[in-house]
Structures are given as structure tokens and as C-alpha cells.
Design an enzyme around this catalytic site. Structure first.
Site, PDB file in Angstrom:
ATOM      1  N   TYR B 130      31.989  40.930  96.899  1.00  0.00           N
ATOM      2  CA  TYR B 130      32.267  42.135  96.497  1.00  0.00           C
ATOM      3  C   TYR B 130      31.299  42.827  95.421  1.00  0.00           C
ATOM      4  O   TYR B 130      31.236  42.051  94.443  1.00  0.00           O
ATOM      5  CB  TYR B 130      33.673  42.499  96.174  1.00  0.00           C
ATOM      6  CG  TYR B 130      34.174  43.912  95.894  1.00  0.00           C
ATOM      7  CD1 TYR B 130      34.763  44.592  96.813  1.00  0.00           C
ATOM      8  CD2 TYR B 130      33.824  44.527  94.792  1.00  0.00           C
ATOM      9  CE1 TYR B 130      34.874  45.976  96.909  1.00  0.00           C
ATOM     10  CE2 TYR B 130      34.257  45.873  94.504  1.00  0.00           C
ATOM     11  CZ  TYR B 130      34.695  46.548  95.468  1.00  0.00           C
ATOM     12  OH  TYR B 130      35.145  47.942  95.699  1.00  0.00           O
ATOM     13  N   GLN B 191      40.564  48.119 100.583  1.00  0.00           N
ATOM     14  CA  GLN B 191      40.305  48.446 102.228  1.00  0.00           C
ATOM     15  C   GLN B 191      39.111  47.309 102.382  1.00  0.00           C
ATOM     16  O   GLN B 191      39.369  46.811 103.433  1.00  0.00           O
ATOM     17  CB  GLN B 191      39.889  49.745 102.423  1.00  0.00           C
ATOM     18  CG  GLN B 191      38.801  50.548 101.882  1.00  0.00           C
ATOM     19  CD  GLN B 191      39.280  51.250 100.559  1.00  0.00           C
ATOM     20  OE1 GLN B 191      40.033  50.964  99.910  1.00  0.00           O
ATOM     21  NE2 GLN B 191      38.366  52.236 100.211  1.00  0.00           N
ATOM     22  N   GLN B 259      27.295  42.713  74.924  1.00  0.00           N
ATOM     23  CA  GLN B 259      28.287  42.561  75.408  1.00  0.00           C
ATOM     24  C   GLN B 259      29.158  44.001  75.310  1.00  0.00           C
ATOM     25  O   GLN B 259      29.825  44.471  76.288  1.00  0.00           O
ATOM     26  CB  GLN B 259      29.487  41.465  74.841  1.00  0.00           C
ATOM     27  CG  GLN B 259      29.056  40.102  75.342  1.00  0.00           C
ATOM     28  CD  GLN B 259      28.649  40.135  76.756  1.00  0.00           C
ATOM     29  OE1 GLN B 259      29.657  40.360  77.635  1.00  0.00           O
ATOM     30  NE2 GLN B 259      27.818  39.548  77.129  1.00  0.00           N
ATOM     31  N   HIS B 262      28.946  46.677  77.794  1.00  0.00           N
ATOM     32  CA  HIS B 262      29.174  46.465  79.257  1.00  0.00           C
ATOM     33  C   HIS B 262      30.568  47.530  79.295  1.00  0.00           C
ATOM     34  O   HIS B 262      30.641  48.337  80.498  1.00  0.00           O
ATOM     35  CB  HIS B 262      29.892  45.179  79.409  1.00  0.00           C
ATOM     36  CG  HIS B 262      28.832  44.230  79.979  1.00  0.00           C
ATOM     37  ND1 HIS B 262      28.157  44.405  81.247  1.00  0.00           N
ATOM     38  CD2 HIS B 262      28.185  43.066  79.442  1.00  0.00           C
ATOM     39  CE1 HIS B 262      27.400  43.652  81.428  1.00  0.00           C
ATOM     40  NE2 HIS B 262      27.346  42.706  80.475  1.00  0.00           N
ATOM     41  N   GLU B 327      34.358  33.702  76.855  1.00  0.00           N
ATOM     42  CA  GLU B 327      33.464  33.611  77.821  1.00  0.00           C
ATOM     43  C   GLU B 327      32.075  33.366  77.676  1.00  0.00           C
ATOM     44  O   GLU B 327      31.503  32.240  78.276  1.00  0.00           O
ATOM     45  CB  GLU B 327      33.515  35.064  78.539  1.00  0.00           C
ATOM     46  CG  GLU B 327      32.665  35.292  79.688  1.00  0.00           C
ATOM     47  CD  GLU B 327      32.464  36.549  80.244  1.00  0.00           C
ATOM     48  OE1 GLU B 327      32.974  37.408  79.352  1.00  0.00           O
ATOM     49  OE2 GLU B 327      32.084  36.828  81.404  1.00  0.00           O
ATOM     50  N   HIS B 328      31.464  33.769  76.541  1.00  0.00           N
ATOM     51  CA  HIS B 328      30.088  33.472  76.423  1.00  0.00           C
ATOM     52  C   HIS B 328      30.408  33.230  74.793  1.00  0.00           C
ATOM     53  O   HIS B 328      30.853  33.876  73.990  1.00  0.00           O
ATOM     54  CB  HIS B 328      29.212  34.710  76.361  1.00  0.00           C
ATOM     55  CG  HIS B 328      28.988  35.346  77.684  1.00  0.00           C
ATOM     56  ND1 HIS B 328      29.678  36.709  77.842  1.00  0.00           N
ATOM     57  CD2 HIS B 328      28.398  35.117  78.499  1.00  0.00           C
ATOM     58  CE1 HIS B 328      29.535  36.979  79.038  1.00  0.00           C
ATOM     59  NE2 HIS B 328      28.479  35.873  79.661  1.00  0.00           N
ATOM     60  N   ASP B 361      22.529  36.205  81.513  1.00  0.00           N
ATOM     61  CA  ASP B 361      23.169  37.030  82.384  1.00  0.00           C
ATOM     62  C   ASP B 361      22.053  37.298  83.574  1.00  0.00           C
ATOM     63  O   ASP B 361      22.421  37.716  84.628  1.00  0.00           O
ATOM     64  CB  ASP B 361      23.089  38.471  81.917  1.00  0.00           C
ATOM     65  CG  ASP B 361      24.316  38.611  80.958  1.00  0.00           C
ATOM     66  OD1 ASP B 361      25.394  37.915  81.129  1.00  0.00           O
ATOM     67  OD2 ASP B 361      24.629  39.575  79.966  1.00  0.00           O
ATOM     68  N   GLU B 415      62.085   7.299  99.404  1.00  0.00           N
ATOM     69  CA  GLU B 415      62.351   8.750  99.688  1.00  0.00           C
ATOM     70  C   GLU B 415      63.247   9.275 100.864  1.00  0.00           C
ATOM     71  O   GLU B 415      63.369  10.426 101.235  1.00  0.00           O
ATOM     72  CB  GLU B 415      60.942   9.463  99.650  1.00  0.00           C
ATOM     73  CG  GLU B 415      60.275   9.072  98.446  1.00  0.00           C
ATOM     74  CD  GLU B 415      58.854   9.772  98.278  1.00  0.00           C
ATOM     75  OE1 GLU B 415      58.414  10.414  99.284  1.00  0.00           O
ATOM     76  OE2 GLU B 415      58.143   9.868  97.233  1.00  0.00           O
ATOM     77  N   HIS B 420      58.334   8.145 108.184  1.00  0.00           N
ATOM     78  CA  HIS B 420      57.262   7.617 107.540  1.00  0.00           C
ATOM     79  C   HIS B 420      56.950   6.153 107.411  1.00  0.00           C
ATOM     80  O   HIS B 420      56.197   5.581 107.798  1.00  0.00           O
ATOM     81  CB  HIS B 420      57.186   8.301 106.307  1.00  0.00           C
ATOM     82  CG  HIS B 420      56.750   9.775 106.049  1.00  0.00           C
ATOM     83  ND1 HIS B 420      57.469  10.638 106.297  1.00  0.00           N
ATOM     84  CD2 HIS B 420      55.622  10.401 105.283  1.00  0.00           C
ATOM     85  CE1 HIS B 420      57.007  11.917 106.030  1.00  0.00           C
ATOM     86  NE2 HIS B 420      55.931  11.594 105.482  1.00  0.00           N
TER      87      HIS B 420
END
Lengths: 433, 433
Positions: B130, B191, B259, B262, B327-328, B361, B415, B420
């Protein structure tokens, strides 16, 4: 009666598609209930967990009795007969030996620009394992979840295991002890998942939650995903056996029944190149079913979801198998390696006549937590990697930055991310001074 | 004004906890809308996708124009200026070289019982990426998602990228071409995720969906998880810089702003052992902010979520960093390797003064799709492994089954899984005959 299909029949494609898409689980919508339970545990902590445990498990707890004490664990473990203890210890050792080989490698290298690159793996700090109560409270699952975490190096490993009415399976506690579990909480359901994810006054939060559970547990895991890591959402178990007809039909019948006996929603499928053998297996299933303690469950699974498919050759069998993407796949054929080379999607493969799937459930070494419901197309069984995470590393020298920095600046400007570009440019300008 | 904290102040722990728990995103509840969209796409396929695209993206499509034609892609790619093309090609080559080293190894071995064990890795058959439209339509993200899939060996790789009003970013199409993407669909939102997960008359379903998106996309990915694999649900970006005060304050200011620019919800934090340096950086941020095109966004992020924390020493800095699990993480200190050894949780680490985060990046090589919102505690950046799955393998010989089968039988009986146990016993009995 199971479905009988033959790939040479006209209606085969439609019938096979129906089999593939058969919905084996009622999608009970418990999402609102679970959301309310999670909010309640977040808001009230121990008090909420204790109330919900009294309500659902008919068990009265206090913050002090949420967890088993080590004395309680020792006492329960002492009740385990020697034969069972020895079997569990052998299983733990073999599972550990297999998973030891899964530990990933760190890497560092310097590339032609002079940039030093690499990555480093490390364990999650804390993991929580969910162990269902009642019928599905399997000590083998404790080993299969806890040992990969232990091998990964997870420092704090806890279990939530509901004990309805206070009943506990001593083997579950022994398995926990054998695999380095620190604390076992007597709680279950969505409230246990919420407590593991968010913590309470008594229960410290964890970073990763694994283990099977009912619809409430599954919905709760889905909801807390992101706050903590989770393993896959497990569906009912399934087995596909591909057989060339040179096996004992009784062995194959038992292999099919060993999935069917798990759950009425389990699915057992035989694909064979020998139609007569398929009928022999069906007869053997019926005969064995009469003698099984769990014949009601196994019989319902076999009747509702069982299938015997006859194909022209093993290549066709492999193609159908990939469409099923089975959790467990037995290759009961003369040359299982050749057939394996044609298989793309499967959680675990059991090769040859002497490898019943049950070996993988307990003692073979590979994990028995495997992708169900066709998810072997994109996911794997539980492993050491599920309890680790990777940090990527980069170190530029002035020369490396001079070599590749201008391209980074260009791309930053193309994306209209000016500060990104300037952070590179400011350093490049220093070099050019 | 960002928050100023000093770890030696009395109120530090409370203030730091507040910073950690600050909710940077409104949790818009779009779940019901998304559920309806997914049902609609499942029921009506192309027709639903086309209607929803007309409604949300003001774009009229037909089944024939859902995807770009190769002529359209060629024409758009031809519009990319040479400097941008060269930069994108260098980025693609470097990202590929890094990810090539992530290909996992298959293993097979025979253990002391004679059991042959191992595993085999393989790619997912099809992946869908995506790519958001509008402001966040980043060609670098196309490379970062598609190249790991390509390196994994994914056969069919498609993109969904909404093109509101028909506008397309030629660099996105060029990045798709450079990374082996087969088809680019001009659709977005829930969608698009539904179409990728379930397929339509025109769009074949995929097995794995990755890539960032808005709240609708995130909710849709969460819903289709299980039907297909997904990557993490990405939150707003964040950076932590640890600096010993020996850097140029302007460099650090730009790294923090890269950052902040963004997203208004992005977070930039500086931890330094030098309070005066912290103030210098804050002044440099203010100065640079005046000149940035995206100063409204970067300024809001810095004002609302920025922080400058003074600590006594770097060990303290490492401990706070692990609580943030950034994250960074930039280590702008004299000995970044020594500090790295004290760090446990981070998505990506940038070592030393010459490694601005922006290098990562675009062009360093490591992936820029990284765990946000403290999820580096339990998850990793995108990698080749995200597009592969592992099949475990086991093959018993009669001797191996004789050695370990009895323990499996014992555990099965413990069990209460009789079939089995019998599936192992039937084979053992043959050996004993």
C-alpha cells in the site's frame, strides 16, 4: 461420512473449492464483551481480574493468590509420576535442541562506500504465555511456547492459566518449571490477556503474548496487538496426508484421527493416488473410531470435515496440497523428498511412513504451534525469532557520506522533506569547507 | 516550546512518564465504516471498489483502468529528471545489497536418535504494497517495501496507490518499476486493502499486505489480518538523539526537525549530558524552523511533543532510551559503539556524528519501515523475512521412532489424546513383531 472426491470427475473443481472454503468455526462476535473486559482491567487492575475470575472460573482469588507460590508448584510437580516426568523431560530437551539452532546471527560489514552496516538481534524483555484451561490444557503446549522464549533469552517469562474451580494440571506446572517460567497466574480469558498487556498492581506487563485460547482470548489478543506483540490467531487444527497406497491403512487412519480427536472443527484430509487404498483407510477409520474414548469428537470432525481425494499422480497431489496450505502435512510415499520438492505451502511436513504427525506434537523437536486455516501461505510456526527483535545499524564515515549523501539529499528534496535534505547538506558542507 | 527535563530534578520521573504516555494520535474510531467497506468489496468486487474510488478519490475508473498500463507507466517514468532517476537507482541498489544479506538459511541435520530434522524457507506467492496518496506518497517507501519482497523471491508483487483526482507521482511509478512490481492499481483506502485480501474480478488476492496508510487503511489491515499476513500498524514517526555535546548544534537541530517535519504527531527528543548544548540545539531548531517550507507541521510537532532531557551520564541516557524504545536512535557521541552496547530496544540506530537519520530514510541500505510507539520492544523493521515463511521438517527412521516414540505415546496418553498415542504405538508394534 467424509467427502469422497476424485480429481478426474467433472465436478471436482467446484467440490474442492467448497471443501477449501468450508467455514469450520462459528465466528462468535465477542468483540464488545472483550472490549469492556479490557477497559475494566485497565481501569481497575487486580480488582477487575479477581471479579472476572470469580464470575467466569468460579474461583475466589486475592492479589496474593493470583499466582501459584513456589511451594504450591513444587507440591503439584511432586505428584507427577516418574514415567510422565521422564517423557516431559525428553520432550523439553529435544525441543530445546531444535530451537537452539534457530538463534539468528548478528551481522556487521563495511561496504564499498565505507559505510558500516549491519543488524543486531535481541530478546524481548518479557513474554506471557496463555495456557487454556479444561480439556485443552496441554503441557506439551507449555513447552512449545516457553522453550523458544527461553532459548531467545527472554528474561521474564510468565504464564496465565485459568484453573476453573481451582483444578490444575500438575503436568502444566511441571512443563512450566522445565522451561524456565518465572510465575504462573491462575487467571484466564480476556482478563488475563488484558492483564498481560497493560499490567495490574500485581501483574507486570509483558511485551509479547503467545499461546492458544478460546474466542474471547483470540479477540483480546487481536485488540492488544500493537500495544504488545502477539503470535498468530490459531484456528482449528488440520492434517493432510498424501499417500501412495503403500502404507498400512490403519496407520493412516490413526494419523487422520489424531487431528480429528482434537476438536469437532478439526479437519483431516487424505489425498491418494490409489482409490482402493482410500476406501481401506476409510474402513480403518470407522473401525478405530469405535474404540476411541473421544469418538464423539473425532467422529463429528471426520463426518463433517473429513475428505478422501483420489488423484492421478503425486504432482497433482502436491498442487492440491498447496491450495490447502495445510498446518500438518504427512508425505507417506516411497520417495518423500521428491514430493517435498514439489510442495510450497505447509506449516510442518512429516516425511515417510515412520513419521506420524503425533511425533511432531510432542517430541520430534520442531514447534507444534503452526499456521492454520491456510495461513501457511504467509506465516510460520512459532520459533525463537518470535521472541526476538532486530535493531538495524548504520555508521557513515565522512567519505561514505560524501559518496552517498548527495543522492539522499536529492530524494529528500523530491519528497519535499527539506529538513531531511538539510541534515545531510549541513554535514556535506563541512566536508567541502 | 518543547519540554525541558533534567533527570536530577525531583519531578523528573513523573514528567518523563507523562512524556512516555503522551497520546500523539487521536484514535479515530473508523472500525464500523471499514467493516462495511470490506463487506461491500467482498460482496460486489470491482463495482464496489470503483464506486468507493469515485466517492473518496473523485476518480472515475472502470475494471480496465483500475491498473496503470505499461505504456502509462513508461510515459510517467520518462518524465523523471535524470538526477532523480540516478538517486533512486542508487538507493534501490543499496537497499537491495543490504536486504540480500537477510536471506535466511535452510537447515537439515540428523540427531543422535537418527531423526532427520530441519526447516525450509520459501517466499509468499503474492504480496500487495500500500502506497498512500497525497503528501505521504513517498517513492522511498515503495523501494523499502518492494525490494525486501523481491529479494525474498515473491512471484507477484502489486501496489495499490490512490491517485486523488487522477494525480500520480512519477517517482512512485519509477520506484515500482525498479523494484519488480508487476501491477500498480490506482485505488486506496480500506477498499484497496479489502481488494488485496479478498480479490475482485480484476484484482487477484495476495497473501501479504504491507505499507503505511491512514486510519482507514490501518483499521482495514487489522481486520484482514489472519486472512492475509500484514506488517505492523505504523504510528507517527519518532526520533531520539543522544548527544554528548561535541556535535554541531545545527546538525542535531536538523536531525530533530527531519522527524518533526513528517507529521504534527511526530516526536523528536534530545537526551544530552550537556545542558548548555541542549539550549544551543533548541535555539538552532528555532532558527532553522523559520526557513523550512514545512515549518507549520515541524513547528507544531516540536512544540507539542518535542523534548530536551539533560542527564548525568550516558548510562542514564541509555536507560531512558530503552524506556522510550525509539523508532530511530542517533548516537552522536564520541564512542557510539560503547553506548550501543548499553542499548536494548530501538528500531534503527545511527552511529556517530556523520550518520544523520535521513541517510537511513533513503540510501543507507537498512529498511526505513520501523517499529513506532515503543513497539521496538517486541518488533523489528521490515525485512526479507516478512515476505517468507518457514516449513519445519521431520523424518523418523524406524530406529528413531523406537527411541523417542514411547515418550510421545506417554505424553499423548497424559493429554488424553488416544489416537495420537495409537498412531505411534501401531508403528512401534510393527517393529516389535
Amino acid at each position: 461420512m467424509p467427502v469422497y472426491l476424485d480429481s478426474r470427475d467433472a465436478g471436482f473443481e467446484a467440490a474442492f473449492t467448497t471443501l477449501l472454503n468450508a467455514k469450520r468455526e462459528d465466528a462468535v462476535d465477542v468483540d464488545d464483551t472483550v472490549a469492556a473486559i479490557i477497559s475494566d482491567v485497565r481501569a481497575r487492575g487486580d480488582a477487575a481480574v479477581i471479579e472476572l475470575t470469580a464470575k467466569f472460573d468460579k474461583l475466589d482469588l486475592t492479589p496474593d493468590t493470583l499466582a501459584f507460590t513456589s511451594d504450591e508448584i513444587e507440591a503439584e510437580c511432586a505428584r507427577v509420576p516418574e514415567a510422565e516426568r521422564a517423557a516431559l523431560e525428553l520432550a523439553a530437551a529435544r525441543i530445546r535442541a531444535y530451537h537452539d539452532r534457530q538463534r539468528p546471527q548478528d551481522m556487521r560489514w563495511t561496504d564499498e562506500s565505507g559505510a558500516e552496516l549491519g543488524w543486531r538481534w535481541g530478546p524481548v524483555a518479557a513474554a506471557g504465555l496463555y495456557v487454556p484451561g479444561g480439556l485443552a490444557s496441554y503441557p506439551s503446549s507449555v513447552l512449545m511456547n516457553a522453550i523458544p522464549a527461553q532459548v531467545a533469552g527472554v528474561q521474564r517469562l510468565v504464564i496465565c492459566a485459568p484453573t476453573p474451580g481451582g483444578k490444575v494440571n500438575p503436568l502444566v506446572l511441571l512443563a512450566a518449571k522445565l522451561s524456565g517460567v518465572e510465575t504462573v497466574y491462575r487467571i484466564g480469558g480476556a482478563q488475563a490477556i488484558a492483564a498481560l498487556a497493560y499490567g495490574t498492581q500485581t501483574i507486570a506487563p509483558v511485551d509479547k503474548i503467545t499461546g492458544p485460547g478460546n474466542a474471547f482470548v483470540a479477540a483480546a489478543k487481536r485488540r492488544v496487538f500493537g500495544r504488545v506483540g502477539i503470535d498468530m490467531i490459531a484456528g482449528p487444527s488440520e492434517i493432510l496426508v498424501i499417500a501412495d497406497g503403500q502404507s498400512d491403512p490403519d496407520w493412516i487412519a490413526l494419523d487422520l484421527l489424531s487431528q480429528a480427536e482434537h476438536d469437532e472443527s478439526a479437519q483431516s484430509i487424505l489425498i491418494t493416488t490409489d482409490a482402493a487404498f482410500g476406501k481401506d483407510v476409510a474402513r480403518a477409520v470407522d473401525k478405530r473410531l469405535e474404540t476411541l474414548d473421544r469418538r464423539a469428537i473425532a467422529g463429528a470432525s471426520w463426518r463433517d470435515y473429513g475428505a478422501i481425494i483420489t488423484v492421478g499422480d503425486l504432482t497433482e497431489a502436491a498442487a492440491l496440497s498447496d491450495r490447502i496450505a495445510p498446518e500438518h502435512l504427512e508425505l507417506c510415499v516411497a520417495d518423500p523428498e521428491a514430493l517435498l520438492a514439489q510442495i510450497t505451502h505447509a506449516g510442518a511436513v512429516f516425511l515417510g511412513h515412520w513419521t506420524p504427525e503425533a511425533i511432531g506434537d510432542y517430541i520430534g523437536g520442531p514447534n507444534h504451534v503452526l499456521p492454520t486455516a491456510r495461513s501457511a501461505r504467509f506465516s510460520s510456526g512459532l520459533s525463537v525469532l518470535d521472541f526476538m527483535k532486530r535493531t538495524t545499524l548504520a555508521r557513515m564515515t565522512p567519505e561514505a557520506l560524501a559518496a552517498i549523501g548527495p543522492a539522499a539529499e536529492q530524494l529528500a528534496m523530491s519528497e519535499s522533506l527539506q529538513a531531511h535534505g538539510l541534515s545531510v547538506r549541513a554535514r556535506l558542507d563541512r566536508l567541502n569547507r
